[in-house]
Design an enzyme around this catalytic site. Structure first.
Site, PDB file in Angstrom:
ATOM      1  N   LYS B  49       0.828  -1.205   0.000  1.00 10.35           N
ATOM      2  CA  LYS B  49       0.000   0.000   0.000  1.00 10.35           C
ATOM      3  C   LYS B  49       0.864   1.257   0.000  1.00 10.35           C
ATOM      4  CE  LYS B  49      -3.788   2.168   2.594  1.00 10.35           C
ATOM      5  NZ  LYS B  49      -4.553   2.755   1.495  1.00 10.35           N
ATOM      6  N   CYS B 141      -4.448   9.169  -6.229  1.00 11.26           N
ATOM      7  CA  CYS B 141      -5.229   8.985  -5.014  1.00 11.26           C
ATOM      8  C   CYS B 141      -6.323  10.038  -5.004  1.00 11.26           C
ATOM      9  CB  CYS B 141      -4.366   9.098  -3.776  1.00 11.26           C
ATOM     10  SG  CYS B 141      -5.305   8.747  -2.297  1.00 11.26           S
ATOM     11  N   LYS B 180       0.469   4.753 -11.727  1.00  9.76           N
ATOM     12  CA  LYS B 180      -0.949   4.407 -11.552  1.00  9.76           C
ATOM     13  C   LYS B 180      -1.793   5.651 -11.787  1.00  9.76           C
ATOM     14  CE  LYS B 180      -4.074   2.042  -8.319  1.00  9.76           C
ATOM     15  NZ  LYS B 180      -4.108   1.205  -7.106  1.00  9.76           N
TER      16      LYS B 180
HETATM   17  C1  LIG Z   1      -9.788   0.817   1.119  1.00 11.33           C
HETATM   18  C2  LIG Z   1      -8.962   1.025  -0.093  1.00 11.33           C
HETATM   19  C3  LIG Z   1      -7.716   1.654   0.008  1.00 11.33           C
HETATM   20  C4  LIG Z   1      -6.942   1.847  -1.110  1.00 11.33           C
HETATM   21  N1  LIG Z   1      -5.721   2.433  -0.976  1.00 11.33           N
HETATM   22  C5  LIG Z   1      -4.936   2.603  -2.059  1.00 11.33           C
HETATM   23  C6  LIG Z   1      -3.627   3.139  -1.946  1.00 11.33           C
HETATM   24  O1  LIG Z   1      -3.155   3.418  -0.869  1.00 11.33           O
HETATM   25  N2  LIG Z   1      -2.908   3.307  -3.071  1.00 11.33           N
HETATM   26  C7  LIG Z   1      -3.370   2.948  -4.295  1.00 11.33           C
HETATM   27  O2  LIG Z   1      -2.672   3.102  -5.271  1.00 11.33           O
HETATM   28  N3  LIG Z   1      -4.608   2.439  -4.440  1.00 11.33           N
HETATM   29  C8  LIG Z   1      -5.387   2.242  -3.351  1.00 11.33           C
HETATM   30  N4  LIG Z   1      -6.634   1.678  -3.495  1.00 11.33           N
HETATM   31  C9  LIG Z   1      -7.112   1.311  -4.828  1.00 11.33           C
HETATM   32  C10 LIG Z   1      -6.892  -0.152  -5.104  1.00 11.33           C
HETATM   33  O3  LIG Z   1      -5.531  -0.481  -5.127  1.00 11.33           O
HETATM   34  C11 LIG Z   1      -7.495  -0.576  -6.461  1.00 11.33           C
HETATM   35  O4  LIG Z   1      -6.786   0.057  -7.479  1.00 11.33           O
HETATM   36  C12 LIG Z   1      -8.950  -0.198  -6.569  1.00 11.33           C
HETATM   37  O5  LIG Z   1      -9.618  -0.576  -5.388  1.00 11.33           O
HETATM   38  C13 LIG Z   1      -9.641  -0.822  -7.767  1.00 11.33           C
HETATM   39  O6  LIG Z   1      -9.529  -2.219  -7.805  1.00 11.33           O
HETATM   40  P1  LIG Z   1     -10.662  -3.252  -7.269  1.00 11.33           P
HETATM   41  O7  LIG Z   1     -11.920  -2.991  -7.997  1.00 11.33           O
HETATM   42  O8  LIG Z   1     -10.058  -4.589  -7.501  1.00 11.33           O
HETATM   43  O9  LIG Z   1     -10.809  -2.967  -5.814  1.00 11.33           O
HETATM   44  C14 LIG Z   1      -7.421   1.469  -2.365  1.00 11.33           C
HETATM   45  C15 LIG Z   1      -8.655   0.824  -2.470  1.00 11.33           C
HETATM   46  C16 LIG Z   1      -9.424   0.583  -1.358  1.00 11.33           C
HETATM   47  C17 LIG Z   1     -10.744  -0.099  -1.495  1.00 11.33           C
END
Ligand SMILES: Cc1cc2nc3c(=O)[nH]c(=O)nc-3n(C[C@H](O)[C@H](O)[C@H](O)COP(=O)(O)O)c2cc1C
Ligand SMILES: Cc1cc2nc3c(=O)[nH]c(=O)nc-3n(C[C@H](O)[C@H](O)[C@H](O)COP(=O)(O)OP(=O)(O)OC[C@H]3O[C@@H](n4cnc5c(N)ncnc54)[C@H](O)[C@@H]3O)c2cc1C
Ligand code: SF4
Lengths: 442, 419
Positions: B49, B141, B180
């Site tokens: 993360k 973010c 990203k």
């Molecule tokens: C609670 C939470 C925290 C996240 N924190 C980060 C983060 O710190 N950095 C980041 O690049 N993406 C973060 N994301 C995004 C996820 O890495 C991912 O790209 C996003 O949830 C979409 O994918 P998914 O549909 O598989 O969840 C976060 C997502 C969630 C749900």
């Protein structure tokens, strides 16, 4: 089209399976798995279906239960997995058996074969091609051994082939699952009994390095009531074996009288009663010790039998088979109460004076348990059996008193159990035999 | 437990992945033991993360999650107001080192976010020294950025993206740099081109989508309710998959950069779809948060059996296979006409197709006594396919005009829409 399933394998359509699978909560440590004697990973196979991978689903089921489809239909699921489903508290339980059957038939339709496991290929003899013998053989093949199954009957399957009603265990399904077992590298020799002329000593002399005995129950019990020797008295085994053989095109149609009396309160008695109706009986009366809610038969099956016209005479004990000219004319019975509540065994039954009654019937079927064949012991030198002829074996491994010889299924339990339990025992013995063989040198 | 025995390894940015599935930068990778558990479960890699320099304050707010449920199904979408990790680079450096030592065959990456050239470069240098396989830079973010304009995401400006990507790349001696981005831009291709011009090695597409998760109609407070106030969430999960697919396709068709996908995948099929439109690897977050780490078994078996069935050797062979089929609207063929057709034995007579066609289509379906089966008038039906999408019994299919469903079955076995 794959969605409207109209072939002999039947079952849920893709759409129905998708909807049903979507109801699974997929909980951690699911109670359905704990309730399954074979520990089928229910959550994971349903998730595999739900996430679009039926092949994974069936692989997962077959790891634990090699007759996935048969058990999906024939297991008393209300008492096992479905009865434990967490979803019951939310709405209704998930139809786990139907989903398991769906996964199995989807794979059978694909015609895909299994793969023998890698290994050094020790030869193992399996006696009996019932569920437990087949499960032991499949487990051994997966572990790289070379199992040969010796079956005395003309077809493999044990009670699933000769005994269980054809609508519960469709032959097309059983055949499909047995073909898969063969594709793992299991050889099945039918019409090949192991007996006093061809014992396990001979098998070992032939180079088999271990033996599994899954011979089931060949000798149906007859209660000690006067008249049991009359013409027209048959056992459940005679009736059901012949009925199955007839439906498989082997032998003549068994004849039953227009009035049939079945003695017994288990699932076998209920199957015998329904079979008698199918064979042409007009009236079927079931006489059993247990009350309606005490019968060991599965509730659904009793209800189904009742709906097709079978009459139940519960809390009753047969006193005498009546006859004339050496032939059965009916059955005298008497009502009972339990001397001690909750113990549903004959020695605890207390006849109620003045409640005798007579049922007319020219066929009486006894469905009151079974035991292994008496001759079996001759074929198994060095293997201890108990007074009823049941093989004495370790509950976890199936090991018998003779090193290298294992046993399981009905031949050990004495019956009153399930296909899935026989499979679980066969598989566990397969694992134990593998460990035994690996421990041996040379 | 997996039930296949196939090699699923794939190369991405010259890194060997044991399988194309990794955990994205999110709560499942914000703890050393959780990542260990993920590797034990079989994940090919993990992006730890997003971390930052020690001096960066990270002020989290709870509760941070709310969800979009629809019609009895939970978590069509997940909304979060999380920020980057509370664990700073010093902690994450140590974790990366430990993981790389304990799991040398797995891909260990770290996501970073800086607020100045100096910070971005320091983060990259320190991480490179730990042996990580790649560094992912969060330019997206949605909850406060450290970019140029406060409140905006870095990846919403092509110029900022190019400049910062350049800084990071300049500092990286060995590690591939992945940027990203966010799908929340007018033209994602421009941003992807900026990533490329900045010299980065790959792109991660895309992050969560800025959203308002819902409003409590009794209290007037939107979700999540933080003591009477709320804010916009980042939306993830299955509802976002179509947006991800489009974003991936646009980038893959226009920019020559490897892509690691994120946004919405749950099943092997979702992952394969993402690979077919150009993703080399696929990252998972919400699916793991909902169903648990062991979905990796479902993903691996699903991909393995798919490759078997299709006769492909390696996962890499499917990347981009659908791209040539995506054309602009004006290039779509207009000659062959298809109409809806009923597979009678499946119909349960719910009339849903009739309602949809009557009120949202072209009144081409009639329900008539005595059988009450829908009758489709091929002359009124222009073939819009609305009825196929509403049918709960998979009983409708599109056929060329004059064809029967059986002919069509032979042509397109699984035409019915289960979405
Ligand atoms: C609670 C939470 C925290 C996240 N924190 C980060 C983060 O710190 N950095 C980041 O690049 N993406 C973060 N994301 C995004 C996820 O890495 C991912 O790209 C996003 O949830 C979409 O994918 P998914 O549909 O598989 O969840 C976060 C997502 C969630 C749900
Ligand atoms: C009528 C009936 C209906 C049933 N219905 C159900 C049901 O719906 N669901 C359920 O879960 N359970 C049901 N059961 C129980 C279940 O069928 C048994 O528990 C299970 O079949 C036991 O498996 P097994 O392999 O131990 O024995 P069996 O199935 O009896 O198989 C033993 C095999 O060994 C062979 N054999 C015996 N002796 C020799 C020898 N000397 N040499 C070579 N071969 C030999 C036999 O021919 C037979 O093929 C039913 C039982 C009966 C009797
Ligand atoms: S998921 Fe766990 S950490 Fe989050 S609120 Fe529930 S109990 Fe607390």
């Amino acid at each position: 089209m794959s969605n409207g399933q109209s072939d002999a394998l039947g079952g849920l359509t893709d759409t129905q399976a998708t909807l049903e699978a979507s109801r699974c909560l997929m909980c951690e440590d699911p109670p359905c798995v704990a309730a399954c004697p074979a520990r089928v990973p229910v959550k994971h196979f349903i998730r595999a279906l739900r996430f679009g991978c039926p092949r994974r689903a069936v692989n997962l089921i077959r790891q634990q239960n090699i007759l996935a489809g048969v058990c999906g239909l024939a297991c008393p699921v209300e008492e096992l997995c479905v009865g434990a489903c967490t979803g019951t508290d939310l709405a209704t339980p998930v139809a786990i058996g139907k989903l398991q059957h769906y996964a199995a038939v989807t794979e059978i339709r694909s015609g895909r074969e299994g793969l023998a496991g890698p290994g050094d290929g020790r030869r193992v003899a399996i006696i009996g091609a019932g569920p437990s013998g087949l499960a032991a053989a499949a487990e051994l093949a997966r572990r790289g051994h070379l199992p040969t199954v010796f079956e005395k009957d003309r077809r493999p399957g044990g009670i699933c082939t000769y005994g269980a009603p054809a609508d519960r265990v469709p032959q097309a399904l059983l055949t499909g699952e047995i073909e898969y077992i063969k594709s793992l590298g299991v050889e099945i020799r039918t019409a090949s009994p192991i007996d006093r002329n061809n014992t396990i000593d001979d098998l070992i002399a032939d180079g088999y390095q271990a033996v599994y005995v899954g011979t089931g129950l060949q000798r149906a019990a007859t209660p000690h009531v006067p008249g049991a020797e009359l013409e027209g008295v048959v056992t459940w085994r005679q009736l059901l074996h012949r009925a199955s053989a007839f439906s498989l095109g082997e032998g003549d149609k068994p004849t039953v009288a227009s009035q049939v009396i079945v003695v017994g309160g288990g699932g076998v008695a209920v199957d015998a009663a329904c079979t008698a109706l199918e064979l042409g009986a007009d009236d079927v009366d079931v006489v059993c010790l247990e009350g309606p809610h005490e019968m060991p038969a599965c509730r659904d099956e009793v209800d189904k039998a009742w709906q097709t016209g079978v009459r139940f005479h519960t809390r009753s004990m047969p006193i005498e088979v009546t006859g004339a000219n050496g032939k059965v004319t009916g059955l005298n019975a008497i009502r009972i109460r339990w001397a001690e509540p909750g113990r549903f065994i004959p020695s605890n039954a207390d006849p109620i004076e003045g409640t005798e009654y007579w049922l007319p019937g020219a066929t009486v079927v006894f469905a009151v348990g079974a035991a292994p064949a008496t001759e079996l012991a001759d074929a198994l030198p060095g293997v201890d059996v108990d007074v009823t002829g049941r093989i004495i074996a370790d509950v976890d491994t199936g090991a018998t008193s003779r090193s290298g010889v294992y046993a399981g299924g009905d031949a050990v339990s004495g019956g009153g159990t399930t296909i899935v339990k026989a499979i679980a025992e066969g598989k566990r013995a397969g694992e134990a035999i593998d460990a035994h063989l690996r421990g041996m040198t040379g | 437990m997996i039930t296949h025995n196939r090699d699923l390894s794939i190369e991405f940015c010259s890194i060997r992945f044991p399988n194309p599935f990794l955990l994205s930068a999110a709560p499942p990778t914000d703890d050393l033991d959780m990542v260990r558990a993920a590797f034990e479960a079989g994940w090919g890699g993990a992006v730890l993360k997003t971390t930052s320099v020690e001096t960066q304050p990270v002020d989290l707010v709870y509760p941070m999650m709310s969800a979009l449920h629809f019609d009895g199904q939970r978590i069509m979408g997940l909304g979060n107001i999380d920020l980057i990790s509370e664990h700073h680079i010093d902690v994450v450096e140590a974790r990366a080192r430990t993981l790389k030592t304990e799991y040398p065959d797995r891909v260990v990456a770290v996501s970073i976010m800086g607020s100045s050239k100096q910070q971005w470069q320091e983060l990259v240098r320190r991480l490179e020294a730990t042996g990580v396989d790649f560094v992912e830079c969060s330019f997206s973010c949605p909850q406060g950025s450290m970019g140029e304009e406060p409140g905006a995401m870095l990846a919403q400006s092509a110029d900022a993206t190019e400049r910062v990507a350049g800084w990071v790349k300049q500092a990286a001696a060995r590690c591939p740099i992945v940027i990203k981005i966010t799908p929340q831009v007018t033209d994602v291709v421009k941003v992807a081109q900026a990533v490329k011009r900045g010299g980065a090695d790959a792109i991660c597409a895309a992050n969560t989508i800025p959203s308002l998760m819902g409003v409590d109609v009794d209290t007037f407070v939107p979700y999540p309710d933080v003591q009477g106030s709320s804010t916009y969430s980042g939306l993830s999960g299955p509802a976002t998959k179509p947006i991800t697919l489009r974003t991936l396709a646009e980038i893959a068709k226009n920019v020559d950069l490897p892509i690691t996908a994120t946004g919405g995948p749950v099943t092997w099929r979702d992952a394969v779809e993402m690979m077919l439109v150009g993703a080399g690897t696929v990252q998972f977050c919400t699916a793991v948060m909902h169903y648990g780490l062991d979905i990796i078994d479902d993903l691996q078996d699903g991909l393995a059996f798919y490759l078997d069935d299709k006769g492909f050797d390696r996962p890499g062979d499917i990347v981009g296979r659908a791209l040539s089929r995506i054309v602009s609207h004006d290039k779509l063929p207009r000659d062959a006409k298809t109409v809806s057709s009923l597979i009678e034995e499946r119909c349960v007579k719910c009339d849903l197709c009739y309602i949809a066609c009557r009120d949202g289509g072209h009144q081409a379906i009639k329900i008539e006594a005595p059988d009450r089966l829908p009758k489709i008038d091929p002359d009124r039906c222009p073939g819009c396919r609305l009825c196929v999408t509403v049918c709960p019994a998979d009983a409708l299919t599109m056929v060329r005009k004059q064809e029967t469903p059986d002919d069509a079955g032979a042509r397109t076995p699984a035409d019915n829409d289960r979405i």
